[in-house]
Design an enzyme around this catalytic site. Structure first.
Site, PDB file in Angstrom:
ATOM      1  N   HIS A 282       0.680  -1.187  -0.035  1.00 31.79           N
ATOM      2  CA  HIS A 282      -0.033   0.017  -0.166  1.00 31.79           C
ATOM      3  C   HIS A 282       0.823   1.130   0.095  1.00 31.79           C
ATOM      4  O   HIS A 282       0.576   2.179  -0.418  1.00 31.79           O
ATOM      5  CB  HIS A 282      -1.029  -0.062   1.230  1.00 31.79           C
ATOM      6  CG  HIS A 282      -2.179  -0.738   0.865  1.00 31.79           C
ATOM      7  ND1 HIS A 282      -3.378  -0.335   1.298  1.00 31.79           N
ATOM      8  CD2 HIS A 282      -2.213  -1.960   0.704  1.00 31.79           C
ATOM      9  CE1 HIS A 282      -4.432  -0.990   0.698  1.00 31.79           C
ATOM     10  NE2 HIS A 282      -3.568  -2.415   0.437  1.00 31.79           N
TER      11      HIS A 282
ATOM     12  N   ASP B 216      -4.720   6.668   2.807  1.00 32.84           N
ATOM     13  CA  ASP B 216      -4.953   5.182   2.537  1.00 32.84           C
ATOM     14  C   ASP B 216      -6.272   4.777   3.045  1.00 32.84           C
ATOM     15  O   ASP B 216      -6.996   5.182   3.924  1.00 32.84           O
ATOM     16  CB  ASP B 216      -4.014   4.282   3.100  1.00 32.84           C
ATOM     17  CG  ASP B 216      -4.082   2.666   2.722  1.00 32.84           C
ATOM     18  OD1 ASP B 216      -3.263   2.574   1.473  1.00 32.84           O
ATOM     19  OD2 ASP B 216      -4.810   1.897   3.084  1.00 32.84           O
TER      20      ASP B 216
END
Ligand code: UDP
Length: 494
Positions: free
Chosen positions: A25, A127
């Site tokens: 990520h 995120d």
């Protein structure tokens, strides 16, 4: 590359990027941050020391290129039993330590939120695993954009399962059902679905929170590009009723330089004895499209029995290969892999990487001809950019959906025939046998079917390159988004 670098404007936007603390990520969110900085946004990435180490060399290079980007490092909170420096979730993190790392997240949240107040950004990009940041941005009266991992396709498929529960209408885990309401007619089985979609689990509730926070956000950012999965981009926008922008492929856009490609995601030296330079020299000796690249991303480890099957398949298929091995500590192979490495090194057929592979550089090399992947979307995009057909070997997360996209929708890969979704850190009960692996590998390396897949993936690769040029779809999306954010700032009268 058509760039619209706009530096030093009076209305320069200030952004905070908040990547999650797992390697796969972290990589795309940092790539996105760098992309915004290329386009004149003043970017600060907030993270912790060990996570910063993964990407800092790219930021230093960008900064020396005159781009307005920097990292703000926050000390990782002390958690009893967590060794110093263990801050990132990936295949090297023992499950027990992953749980301990998670314990630090609420403390970090407080520190990050404080920084928002001090730094006063015009918008934040965070995120999806920080759902709280939607409310934090709302409190400050600024937009929050959310990085949604994976593909539009997989999110559409997951929405479809949540809404219509087609898996509840079949009698067994192995029986096929159709995914209703999607642009293509696609089938899968219950055993290929993530467990949290089959029945409520703690992760089901987290996913619900993530979705709610996405709906509360200004919009979502995808590392995808319209020509890759446009029908699903439209479908997603309709179903979610939210704004979203494809601004990819981000890895292609920001990693044009050889140094950027070689160093991407590279925190420290791997465990192997051989260097990246040696690997590239080895590739230089090989013919075009002759080497198979085998990697299962940053999170996965296989049990020894599966590693042994892969090794046999690679030896049996006769093609040269690079294999990124994440060895398990169970010692179940009894030295088999070391013997295997010795053998393939002597015959010059294979190259084993025991640590972190310079994946972008490998995929970019003309000798690389095809990829065996677990269908992590970063790797799928990176392989598509390089014009390489894929063997799809999904394992966990949303990867079985990505397999459908690669094999059935885009027809740029073949399936290895994996049947069982499993949780990360759980070995499951399925071992994919060497014969199945070998057959799939041969299909992507030689023959008519391979030529067709290569032709199709080359078209997508060309489209990807066009998407990021001036006038391309992703380029336009990014430009429009930045203009929109500037207008919002002006309207706020800041
Ligand atoms: N990667 C790499 N070297 C490695 C393993 C992974 O550079 O040895 C990079 C890869 O290029 C990709 C990311 O790590 O950008 C992995 O993301 P993906 O979505 O493919 O899989 P995940 O790690 O999420 O399972």
């Amino acid at each position: 590359m058509g760039s619209c670098e706009v530096k030093g404007e009076a209305e320069m936007l200030k952004a905070i990027f908040l990547p999650f603390i797992s390697t796969s990520h972290l990589i795309p969110v940092v790539d996105m941050a760098r992309l915004f900085a290329i386009h004149g946004v003043d970017v600060t990435i907030i993270t912790t020391p060990a996570n910063a180490a993964v990407f800092q060399s790219s930021i230093d290079r960008d900064s020396s290129r005159g781009r307005p980007i920097r990292t703000h490092v926050v000390k990782f909170p002390q958690v009893p039993g967590l060794p110093e420096g263990v801050e990132t979730i990936n295949a090297d993190t023992p499950p027990l330590l992953t749980m301990k790392i998670s314990k630090a997240l609420p403390i970090l949240q407080g520190q990050y939120q404080e920084l928002f107040g001090v730094m006063k950004p015009d918008f934040i990009v965070s995120d999806m695993f920080y759902p709280w940041s939607a409310d934090a941005a709302a409190e400050l009266g600024i937009p929050r954009l959310v990085y949604v991992g994976a593909s539009y396709f997989s999110h559409c498929a997951m929405n479809c399962v949540e809404e219509f529960a087609p898996h509840a209408k079949v009698d067994s885990d192995g029986e096929s059902f159709e995914l209703p309401g999607l642009p293509h007619k696609l089938e899968m089985t219950r055993s290929q679905l993530p467990d949290w979609l089959r029945a409520p689990k703690p992760y089901t509730y987290l996913k619900k929170m993530i979705k709610e926070s996405e709906k509360k956000s200004y919009g979502s950012l995808f590392k995808s590009f319209y020509e890759f999965e446009g029908a699903y981009e439209e479908h997603y926008k309709r179903v979610m009723g939210t704004k979203s922008w494809s601004i990819g492929p981000v890895s292609l856009w920001v990693n044009q330089d050889e140094l950027d490609k070689a160093g991407r995601g590279h925190a420290k030296e791997g465990k192997g004895k051989r260097t990246d330079e040696e690997l590239m020299r080895w590739l230089d000796t090989k013919k075009e499209n002759s080497v198979l690249y085998v990697s299962f991303g940053s999170m996965n480890k296989f049990p020894s029995a599966q590693l042994v099957e892969i090794a046999h398949a690679l030896e049996d298929c006769g093609h040269d290969f690079i294999w990124v091995v994440r060895k398990n500590d169970d010692h179940g192979d009894k030295g088999f892999l070391e013997e295997f490495e010795k053998r393939v090194q002597e015959s010059n057929k294979g190259y084993l990487i025991w640590g972190w592979a310079p994946q972008l550089a490998i995929l970019d090399h003309p000798a690389t001809g095809a990829v065996v992947t677990h269908c992590g979307m970063n790797t799928v995009f990176e392989s598509v950019i390089a014009g390489l057909p894929l063997v799809a070997w999904p394992i966990f997360s949303e990867q079985f959906f990505n397999e459908k996209l690669v094999v059935d929708v885009l027809k740029i890969g073949v399936s290895v025939g994996a049947k069982e979704w499993r949780n990360l850190n759980d070995f499951g009960s399925e071992t994919v046998k060497r014969e199945g692996i070998r057959k799939a590998v041969v299909l992507v390396m030689v023959g008519e079917e391979c030529a067709e897949m290569r032709r199709r993936v080359k078209v997508l690769s060309d489209e990807a390159k066009k998407a990021i040029q001036t006038g391309g779809t992703s380029h336009n999306n990014l430009k429009e988004l930045i203009e929109e954010l500037k207008l919002l700032k002006l309207q706020k009268g800041i």
